[in-house]
Design a protein around this motif. Structure first.
Motif, PDB file in Angstrom:
ATOM      1  N   ILE A   5       0.849  -1.205   0.000  1.00  0.00           N
ATOM      2  CA  ILE A   5       0.000   0.000   0.000  1.00  0.00           C
ATOM      3  C   ILE A   5       0.881   1.250   0.000  1.00  0.00           C
ATOM      4  N   GLU A  26      -5.288   8.173  -1.084  1.00  0.00           N
ATOM      5  CA  GLU A  26      -5.749   6.814  -1.371  1.00  0.00           C
ATOM      6  C   GLU A  26      -7.190   6.857  -1.858  1.00  0.00           C
ATOM      7  N   HIS A  28     -10.429   5.177  -1.962  1.00  0.00           N
ATOM      8  CA  HIS A  28     -10.893   4.129  -1.065  1.00  0.00           C
ATOM      9  C   HIS A  28     -11.853   3.154  -1.715  1.00  0.00           C
ATOM     10  N   TRP A  29     -12.674   3.652  -2.603  1.00  0.00           N
ATOM     11  CA  TRP A  29     -13.605   2.758  -3.295  1.00  0.00           C
ATOM     12  C   TRP A  29     -13.075   2.544  -4.712  1.00  0.00           C
ATOM     13  N   HIS A  86     -14.487  -6.151  -0.668  1.00  0.00           N
ATOM     14  CA  HIS A  86     -13.717  -4.899  -0.598  1.00  0.00           C
ATOM     15  C   HIS A  86     -13.604  -4.385   0.839  1.00  0.00           C
ATOM     16  N   LEU A  87     -14.325  -4.993   1.786  1.00  0.00           N
ATOM     17  CA  LEU A  87     -14.278  -4.517   3.175  1.00  0.00           C
ATOM     18  C   LEU A  87     -12.886  -4.692   3.768  1.00  0.00           C
ATOM     19  N   GLY A  88     -12.551  -3.832   4.715  1.00  0.00           N
ATOM     20  CA  GLY A  88     -11.302  -4.005   5.454  1.00  0.00           C
ATOM     21  C   GLY A  88     -11.348  -5.273   6.289  1.00  0.00           C
ATOM     22  N   HIS A  89     -12.552  -5.636   6.737  1.00  0.00           N
ATOM     23  CA  HIS A  89     -12.750  -6.858   7.514  1.00  0.00           C
ATOM     24  C   HIS A  89     -13.910  -7.640   6.923  1.00  0.00           C
ATOM     25  N   GLU A 370      -8.328  -6.006  -4.926  1.00  0.00           N
ATOM     26  CA  GLU A 370      -8.810  -4.785  -5.572  1.00  0.00           C
ATOM     27  C   GLU A 370      -8.367  -4.711  -7.030  1.00  0.00           C
TER      28      GLU A 370
END
Lengths: 415, 249
Positions: A5, A26, A28-29, A86-89, A370
């Motif tokens: 990243i 960044e 994000h989406w 795509h979620l962080g978790h 992603e």
């Protein structure tokens, strides 16, 4: 920490134009969130096409009825995959369903989705295929028989009253289904449109624009699938049906185009504080995807092509192959156009700084969650699911409405 | 039969009219139709005297140390912007970083009209859009008015990052959850000042209870002309700026 990243962001640094807030570098989406509204759009659009038959009694497009329902289901099953991955978790996605916050547009997704899948699409598909599934259970043995028995929920009644009830139920489901399909995609538009912090998204028109672009993409995709699947399975394309579907497509594109123009003119005329940075973004960062692909190739060229078949009715009326080719090119262009529309909304909305002083850049990855590969896989998956669905619930009889007894058996075996 | 039918009809009528209206009203935030209730207890706010900031970036350093913010420049809870407006009307903005070289002397540059620093941080809005959009309620407002993120329930959807008009949020690269300024909640709940306020050598940054009758914070609000960032968005920021230039967004 993922050094990947950091490296990616480091590479972006020299590409920043003007000033952006430090946290804004960044995007994000990314691509996955571009895929998501594209897919739900196809779902809503395909369902609207199906309801043309049941609610508005457009008999010509009857051959597309089952195909569009199954297409809607295949795409609907994939829609949440894009969101969850795509979620962080990703492992915590169920929190949205268990502890939703009612003021959040996104939290309602689970419920809108579940309602649409369970109360509309699955029910409608089940009622449409109920008697067929009973027939198929009767005509098969072993595991296949068990499969169809289970799919038909062990119902056996093929009597007149039961069939009449099927029809009645279908009518009701479709009538409930239309507002539900509108809700499904209008709500996706609302997720973006309700963000007051972002002037590129924040517009009352966005849910409606999403809706019409959904109808456009859904009809175009079903027509495209029909034009590919039918010859592949040895059938003959029913031009009356395609003509009618393309008619509706044509009007939907006109409405969609007008809405987008209204939005555009409104923004330029009002010319609020963000107009400078937005126009800079459109001219620099989104020129290819917005002006060229979305507007020119995705809308104006197909509109022109389809109008040609209408203006030179005599010439095109006689030459079916020519018409087929024009339609085929148009629906493919429209698919790219709508995908570009989603791209421009999602990515475009994050490329300018909320300080309205600068632009950042989106660098698409190739591999990874992603990345491009995964997105292509997500876009291909509904087609695979559709292939399976077509095997289980073959629509061939309906696809060849016009009594082509000869090719029917062949077609059934071909796919 | 008729009785049942009319009962059902009445039942659905109630569902559709009354129920629907109530549902819609519930969706409208209380701010839209009710007066704000007078607040008792602590209600934290923050003051920034733009004229006092010298751009030393010690606040940024202190914040990163105190709150375990990644060292890279892409993740910040607070930052300082440098504005240079030239005589031709052009304004150049740059975010300064702790390790930056000394700024060129601006006084000798005759093309410069004015130049100043603006510290930025989460505005801890009284009407926070990030809290409104969080699908799982992981972002919430404490009773004393600080917006926090519960990193145990945040799913990392980043909707709050999109909803923040001030660019105050980022996705923490280690926890993969949303992160932002907390007014150093662990410190203020112990009666200490936020780290950035503590280290500021010029007292540009002021922190305190907005409800307190006598405090540096209430004095700051009394003695200065105050402005907030993007007031048109109705987020009601609780970070107040004194002598804020119109160029700052």
């Amino acid at each position: 920490m993922n050094p990947e990243i950091i490296r990616t962001l480091q590479e972006l640094l020299p590409q920043i134009q003007g000033y952006i807030y430090p946290n804004e570098i960044e995007i994000h989406w990314g691509l996955l969130i571009v895929v998501y509204p594209y897919i739900t759009g196809v779902v809503a659009g395909a369902f609207i096409l199906a309801s043309l038959v049941k609610v508005f009694n457009v008999k010509e497009v009857q051959p597309l009825y089952r195909l569009s329902l199954l297409t809607a289901l295949a795409y609907l099953l994939v829609a949440p995959m894009a969101l969850v991955s795509h979620l962080g978790h990703p492992g915590r996605f169920y929190e949205i369903l268990l502890t939703p916050q009612t003021s959040s547009a996104m939290a309602m997704f689970g419920f809108v989705y579940a309602w649409y899948l369970m109360a509309v699409l699955l029910l409608e598909i089940w009622f449409v295929h109920r008697t067929d599934m009973i027939d198929m259970a009767e005509n098969s043995t072993g595991a296949t028989r068990l499969l169809y028995r289970a799919l038909s929920l062990f119902s056996k009644d093929k009597g007149e009253r039961a069939v009449a009830f099927d029809h009645k139920a279908l009518k009701v489901i479709t009538i409930v289904g239309i507002p539900s399909a509108f809700l499904l995609h209008g709500y996706v538009g609302f997720i973006f449109g309700s963000i007051k912090a972002n002037p590129w998204w924040s517009s009352v028109l966005i849910p409606i624009v999403f809706l019409f672009s959904a109808i456009v993409s859904g009809i175009a995709l079903v027509v495209l699938l029909y034009m590919i699947i039918t010859p592949l399975t040895g059938g003959k394309i029913n031009m009356k049906c395609v003509d009618k579907a393309v008619d509706f497509l044509f009007y939907a594109v006109i409405v969609d185009f007008s809405l987008e123009m209204v939005d555009f003119i409104h923004r330029v005329y009002q010319s609020e504080e963000e107009i400078k940075i937005l126009s800079e973004m459109v001219m620099n960062k989104l020129f290819a995807s917005l002006i060229i692909i979305q507007v020119l190739l995705g809308m104006l060229v197909p509109l022109l092509l389809i109008s040609l078949t209408k203006i030179f009715k005599k010439r095109f009326g006689l030459n079916e192959d020519m018409r087929k080719m024009v339609y085929f090119i148009s629906v493919i262009l429209i698919q790219f156009g709508i995908f570009a529309t989603r791209w421009n909304v999602v990515i475009g909305g994050q490329m300018f700084s909320k300080s309205f002083r600068g632009l950042t850049t989106y660098k698409m990855e190739f591999g990874g969650i992603e990345g491009l590969l995964y997105a292509i896989a997500l876009l291909a998956l509904p087609v695979v699911i559709l292939f399976v669905l077509l095997k289980v619930l073959p629509p061939w009889k309906e696809l060849r409405e016009e009594g082509e007894a000869g090719t029917e058996a062949l077609g059934g075996a071909g796919m | 039969m008729n009785g049942r039918r009319s009962f059902l009809r009445g039942f659905f009528a109630v569902l559709l009219s009354g129920g629907a209206i109530e549902g819609v009203l519930k969706l409208i935030p209380s701010k839209a139709y009710g007066k704000e209730v007078a607040r008792t207890g602590k209600w934290y706010g923050y003051g920034v005297s733009v004229d006092k900031c010298i751009g030393c970036a010690r606040c940024m350093d202190a914040c990163k140390n105190e709150n375990n913010v990644p060292r890279e420049p892409f993740f910040v809870r607070t930052w300082v912007e440098r504005y240079i407006t030239r005589k031709n009307g052009q304004t150049i903005v740059k975010a300064i970083a702790p390790g930056d070289e000394a700024m060129p002397e601006a006084a000798s540059d005759r093309t410069i009209l004015r130049s100043f620093f603006v510290p930025k941080l989460c505005n801890q809005c009284a009407n926070p859009p990030c809290v409104q959009v969080c699908p799982v309620g992981a972002t919430f407002q404490t009773a004393d008015g600080v917006v926090l993120v519960n990193e145990k329930t945040c799913i990392g959807c980043r909707y709050c990052i999109q909803a923040c008009p001030y660019g105050a949020r980022y996705l923490h690269p280690v926890s993969h959850t949303a992160d932002k300024c907390t007014f150093c909640y662990h410190r203020i709940s112990q009666g200490q000042l936020p780290a950035c306020v503590e280290v500021c050598p010029t007292q540009t940054r002021i922190f305190g209870d907005l409800n307190a009758a006598a405090s540096p914070m209430s004095r700051f609000l009394r003695m200065n002309k105050i402005h907030t960032l993007k007031p048109g968005l109705n987020t009601e920021p609780k970070v107040f700026y004194a002598n804020l230039d119109g160029e700052v967004r």
